[in-house]
Enzyme design. Sequence first.
Site, PDB file in Angstrom:
ATOM      1  CG  ASN A  85       4.617  -0.656   5.021  1.00 59.07           C
ATOM      2  OD1 ASN A  85       5.440  -0.315   5.859  1.00 59.07           O
ATOM      3  ND2 ASN A  85       4.914  -0.684   3.731  1.00 59.07           N
ATOM      4  CB  VAL A  92      -1.820  -4.832   7.952  1.00 53.85           C
ATOM      5  CG1 VAL A  92      -0.304  -4.914   8.127  1.00 53.85           C
ATOM      6  CG2 VAL A  92      -2.469  -4.139   9.143  1.00 53.85           C
ATOM      7  CB  CYS A  93       0.632  -3.729   2.825  1.00 55.55           C
ATOM      8  SG  CYS A  93       1.656  -4.322   1.476  1.00 55.55           S
ATOM      9  CG  LEU A  94       3.709  -8.022   7.690  1.00 61.22           C
ATOM     10  CD1 LEU A  94       5.004  -7.212   7.646  1.00 61.22           C
ATOM     11  CD2 LEU A  94       3.230  -8.168   9.127  1.00 61.22           C
ATOM     12  CB  SER A 127       5.659  -3.306   0.478  1.00 61.20           C
ATOM     13  OG  SER A 127       4.418  -3.917   0.273  1.00 61.20           O
TER      14      SER A 127
END
Length: 159
Positions: A85, A92-94, A127
């Site tokens: 992620n 960062v993909c959150l 994701s």
Amino acid sequence: MSGIALGRLTEERKAWRKDHPPGFYARPATNPDGSQNLFSWQCGIPGKEKTLFEGGVFPLTIDFSEEYPSKPPKCKFPKDFFHPNVYPSGTVCLSIINDDGDWRPSISVKNILLGIQDLLDAPNPKSPAQQPAITLFLHNIEEYNKKIKSQTKLYPPPS
């Protein structure tokens, strides 16, 4: 708008200094003139005990815009950080730091850092942000675990 952001970041800094989780650090970057830049923070996220990330403290930069807290900050690990992620750029993909996701102005720096710490050991396969990491995570967990352990050794706790 920057007055609102600056005020909020000043409060965030005070709150962090008063109460932050053990092993974490978060502080404003230093400008060339020696002053603090409240819009860019240098942080460290410790790996949780009994995980592949244990023993590492992972550097993260949080960059806030003048639209903060209406808009979430950008959070970045070093370039090429290996995680399903995290984009190759380090971003960062959150969902809690995504404009189109679950961002709310009430989310604090502490919430962000704890959320990213949780993400480290519990990647979200729905994701993915980088192909090599998600492929290994889904199809060759032993090799994935080896890469994570190897990466963790690159980020010892600060002395």
